[in-house]
Design a protein around this motif. Sequence first.
Motif, PDB file in Angstrom:
ATOM      1  N   ILE A 197      -7.059  11.611  -7.013  1.00 25.37           N
ATOM      2  CA  ILE A 197      -5.609  11.505  -6.782  1.00 25.37           C
ATOM      3  C   ILE A 197      -5.283  10.037  -7.040  1.00 25.37           C
ATOM      4  N   PRO A 209      -2.783   6.525  -8.512  1.00 25.40           N
ATOM      5  CA  PRO A 209      -1.465   5.899  -8.342  1.00 25.40           C
ATOM      6  C   PRO A 209      -0.767   5.663  -9.678  1.00 25.40           C
ATOM      7  N   ASN A 266       0.279   2.768 -10.842  1.00 26.04           N
ATOM      8  CA  ASN A 266       0.275   1.431 -11.441  1.00 26.04           C
ATOM      9  C   ASN A 266      -0.791   1.209 -12.503  1.00 26.04           C
ATOM     10  N   ILE A 326      -7.308   3.925 -13.758  1.00 24.87           N
ATOM     11  CA  ILE A 326      -7.844   4.517 -12.524  1.00 24.87           C
ATOM     12  C   ILE A 326      -8.264   5.984 -12.732  1.00 24.87           C
ATOM     13  N   VAL A 385      -1.512  17.890  -3.630  1.00 22.80           N
ATOM     14  CA  VAL A 385      -2.537  17.093  -2.941  1.00 22.80           C
ATOM     15  C   VAL A 385      -3.073  17.863  -1.737  1.00 22.80           C
ATOM     16  N   GLY A 387      -4.192   4.525  -3.910  1.00 23.15           N
ATOM     17  CA  GLY A 387      -2.749   4.496  -3.683  1.00 23.15           C
ATOM     18  C   GLY A 387      -2.444   3.653  -2.461  1.00 23.15           C
ATOM     19  N   ILE A 397      -1.043   6.760   2.817  1.00 19.22           N
ATOM     20  CA  ILE A 397      -1.491   8.003   2.169  1.00 19.22           C
ATOM     21  C   ILE A 397      -3.023   8.029   2.101  1.00 19.22           C
ATOM     22  N   GLY A 453      -3.731  -0.180  -0.036  1.00 17.64           N
ATOM     23  CA  GLY A 453      -2.876  -1.299  -0.413  1.00 17.64           C
ATOM     24  C   GLY A 453      -3.538  -2.656  -0.219  1.00 17.64           C
ATOM     25  N   ALA A 454      -2.752  -3.712  -0.491  1.00 17.23           N
ATOM     26  CA  ALA A 454      -3.355  -5.049  -0.511  1.00 17.23           C
ATOM     27  C   ALA A 454      -2.332  -6.136  -0.210  1.00 17.23           C
ATOM     28  N   GLU A 468       3.007  -5.090   2.135  1.00 21.77           N
ATOM     29  CA  GLU A 468       2.759  -5.189   0.690  1.00 21.77           C
ATOM     30  C   GLU A 468       4.118  -5.035  -0.004  1.00 21.77           C
ATOM     31  N   ASN A 521      -8.307  -6.563   0.199  1.00 20.19           N
ATOM     32  CA  ASN A 521      -8.719  -6.122  -1.139  1.00 20.19           C
ATOM     33  C   ASN A 521      -9.323  -7.279  -1.931  1.00 20.19           C
ATOM     34  N   GLN A 566     -15.737   1.949  -6.067  1.00 17.56           N
ATOM     35  CA  GLN A 566     -15.453   2.629  -7.326  1.00 17.56           C
ATOM     36  C   GLN A 566     -16.278   1.997  -8.443  1.00 17.56           C
TER      37      GLN A 566
HETATM   38  P1  NAD Z   1       1.208   6.288  -3.470  1.00 14.70           P
HETATM   39  O1  NAD Z   1       0.373   6.216  -2.249  1.00 14.70           O
HETATM   40  O2  NAD Z   1       2.671   6.490  -3.326  1.00 14.70           O
HETATM   41  O3  NAD Z   1       0.707   7.489  -4.422  1.00 14.70           O
HETATM   42  C1  NAD Z   1      -0.653   7.627  -4.778  1.00 14.70           C
HETATM   43  C2  NAD Z   1      -0.941   9.108  -5.025  1.00 14.70           C
HETATM   44  O4  NAD Z   1      -0.742   9.841  -3.808  1.00 14.70           O
HETATM   45  C3  NAD Z   1      -0.045   9.754  -6.084  1.00 14.70           C
HETATM   46  O5  NAD Z   1      -0.831  10.609  -6.874  1.00 14.70           O
HETATM   47  C4  NAD Z   1       0.970  10.515  -5.254  1.00 14.70           C
HETATM   48  O6  NAD Z   1       1.435  11.667  -5.898  1.00 14.70           O
HETATM   49  C5  NAD Z   1       0.194  10.887  -4.003  1.00 14.70           C
HETATM   50  N1  NAD Z   1       1.058  10.980  -2.802  1.00 14.70           N
HETATM   51  C6  NAD Z   1       2.169  10.237  -2.552  1.00 14.70           C
HETATM   52  N2  NAD Z   1       2.700  10.579  -1.353  1.00 14.70           N
HETATM   53  C7  NAD Z   1       1.896  11.542  -0.843  1.00 14.70           C
HETATM   54  C8  NAD Z   1       1.911  12.297   0.375  1.00 14.70           C
HETATM   55  N3  NAD Z   1       2.852  12.107   1.296  1.00 14.70           N
HETATM   56  N4  NAD Z   1       0.939  13.203   0.578  1.00 14.70           N
HETATM   57  C9  NAD Z   1      -0.027  13.380  -0.337  1.00 14.70           C
HETATM   58  N5  NAD Z   1      -0.091  12.707  -1.511  1.00 14.70           N
HETATM   59  C10 NAD Z   1       0.849  11.795  -1.761  1.00 14.70           C
HETATM   60  O7  NAD Z   1       0.888   4.956  -4.316  1.00 14.70           O
HETATM   61  P2  NAD Z   1       1.594   4.438  -5.633  1.00 14.70           P
HETATM   62  O8  NAD Z   1       2.958   3.934  -5.292  1.00 14.70           O
HETATM   63  O9  NAD Z   1       1.454   5.417  -6.728  1.00 14.70           O
HETATM   64  O10 NAD Z   1       0.646   3.202  -5.996  1.00 14.70           O
HETATM   65  C11 NAD Z   1       0.798   1.915  -5.460  1.00 14.70           C
HETATM   66  C12 NAD Z   1      -0.150   1.678  -4.306  1.00 14.70           C
HETATM   67  O11 NAD Z   1      -1.500   1.868  -4.743  1.00 14.70           O
HETATM   68  C13 NAD Z   1      -0.095   0.257  -3.782  1.00 14.70           C
HETATM   69  O12 NAD Z   1      -0.153   0.299  -2.379  1.00 14.70           O
HETATM   70  C14 NAD Z   1      -1.349  -0.393  -4.353  1.00 14.70           C
HETATM   71  O13 NAD Z   1      -1.843  -1.482  -3.625  1.00 14.70           O
HETATM   72  C15 NAD Z   1      -2.290   0.754  -4.328  1.00 14.70           C
HETATM   73  N6  NAD Z   1      -3.405   0.559  -5.250  1.00 14.70           N
HETATM   74  C16 NAD Z   1      -4.628   0.298  -4.713  1.00 14.70           C
HETATM   75  C17 NAD Z   1      -5.712   0.084  -5.545  1.00 14.70           C
HETATM   76  C18 NAD Z   1      -7.072  -0.182  -4.983  1.00 14.70           C
HETATM   77  O14 NAD Z   1      -8.047  -0.036  -5.709  1.00 14.70           O
HETATM   78  N7  NAD Z   1      -7.181  -0.558  -3.728  1.00 14.70           N
HETATM   79  C19 NAD Z   1      -5.532   0.151  -6.933  1.00 14.70           C
HETATM   80  C20 NAD Z   1      -4.258   0.425  -7.442  1.00 14.70           C
HETATM   81  C21 NAD Z   1      -3.195   0.646  -6.577  1.00 14.70           C
END
Ligand code: NAD
Length: 499
Positions: free
Chosen positions: A146, A148, A150, A155, A209, A225, A229, A249-250, A384, A412, A464
């Motif tokens: 699952i 994100p 960005n 990913i 999901v 993500g 979540i 997040g970070a 964040e 992170n 990862q």
């Molecule tokens: P997000 O959490 O909104 O979504 C991530 C995934 O979860 C998507 O596929 C989305 O469809 C799903 N999702 C969203 N809401 C959900 C819910 N209520 N229930 C179940 N699934 C749900 O994140 P985003 O906005 O797509 O991405 C940005 C975030 O990701 C930032 O916080 C960033 O720091 C983080 N990120 C972390 C890393 C890492 O390796 N630590 C890498 C990239 C991004």
Amino acid sequence: MTELTHFINGSHVKGKSGRFADVFNPATGEVQSKVPLANAAEVAAAVEGAKAVQPEWAATNPQRRARIMMRFVELLNRDMDKLAEALSREHGKTIPDAKGDVQRGLEVAEFCIGAPHLLKGEFTDSAGPGIDMYSMRQPIGIAAGITPFNFPAMIPMWKFCPAIACGNAFILKPSERDPSVPLMLAELMQEAGLPDGILQVVNGDKEAVDAILDNEDISGIGFVGSTPIAEYIYSRGTANGKRVQCFGGAKNHMIIMPDADLDQAADALIGAGYGAAGERCMAISVAVPVGDATADALIERLVTRIEKLKVGPYTAGNDVDYGPLVTAAAKEKVLGLVNSGIEQGAKLVVDGRDFSLQGYEDGFFVGPHLFDNVTSDMDIYTQEIFGPVLSTVRAKTYEEALKLAMDHEYGNGTAIYTRDGDTARNFANRVNVGMVGINVPIPVPLAYHTFGGWKKSVFGDLNQHGPDAFRFYTRTKTVTSRWPSGIKEGGEFSMPVMG
Ligand code: NAD
């Protein structure tokens, strides 16, 4: 308007749920396509398809599986321009940055070409009289990812390349904001020779999901993500008995010591703070200069550089430094946090709130922001922001700067700029953050190392890519075997010892 699909059993399949999400062109604000949001039955059908073909895939020797990865790498290179354009059109990042997104995923596919070596297991000859012992790494069966918005190329590839190279089938649920590139990646895997059904792309939101989290045939889940979540997916997935790793997040701090090369540090901060409009989990969002003289000199250098930043649509090619945010909601959230920073007493040195671009007035652009005198109780520090906003927190000493990075709930990435090896070494050893840069602003490890944060930036074990991915997507089975001549002599009733 284009209606996107799922990719199931080797074909594009239309959504059946009747629910769709809009996919925007963030540069213009226009809806360019709609993506189907799968229901539980559609997820179950994808899993059934994967289940039917996974045993044969697991039985395919690892060299043949690796050769598909080799071909996939060639195809990614062949289609690099096409992938980057599709990625930028839905995400908004610049074309060179989109190519980096594809490239960093491609490098994990390259690493997975080493699957035969990575899956070799362990063997002990004569662990006891006539006894050999060996450990095998066997696929977990069906894994899911699952991912994100960005990094819509990198990913998904970090997840499905190692999972598939290990002999698993993979259900990918990409972000609904930019789903086109994941679909293109599935087509390329098929063209590379992957059997149908081994990589299933199911588009969707929470409903899909939750269906993944509750599906009994899925053994492992990789998530990337936001932290709330991540926490939800980890607890529900593990409660259902699955192996789950969630990356969240970070809030990444860069410490700038008085002895640092300040021009180098300022250049690094500009790229790491504003690149991709700050929508990177490894973006530097907090600058921590040590001492007021360092802070003043740094701010001066940052301001001159920020004035030269070019913000615009990806169609401007190399002439733009960063693009729009992904959605109008993201823009609203970022501007809301900027306003909270002002209200809570931070000094807004560069104000990007009124940024507007002729011809792109409806795009989700946000100009660069720079804050000074930020304190650790402000929302712009604790949360964040995920936008082009750099906060400066002034520290009096190195220990105070280190404590800031250590006390933040996220862990992170982090970086230190200094010319002193002893300070750098002390920082790398003591800081409770997963990825550390020494005079390197975005220390994303290469494919053959592993990627992962600490604290609230991660839930679960193992990182990862790199060797950890091969551990996550396999189960160890250890066999103790004896072929003695005297086996007919009868049973043993005490606990066996090898000595
Ligand atoms: P997000 O959490 O909104 O979504 C991530 C995934 O979860 C998507 O596929 C989305 O469809 C799903 N999702 C969203 N809401 C959900 C819910 N209520 N229930 C179940 N699934 C749900 O994140 P985003 O906005 O797509 O991405 C940005 C975030 O990701 C930032 O916080 C960033 O720091 C983080 N990120 C972390 C890393 C890492 O390796 N630590 C890498 C990239 C991004």
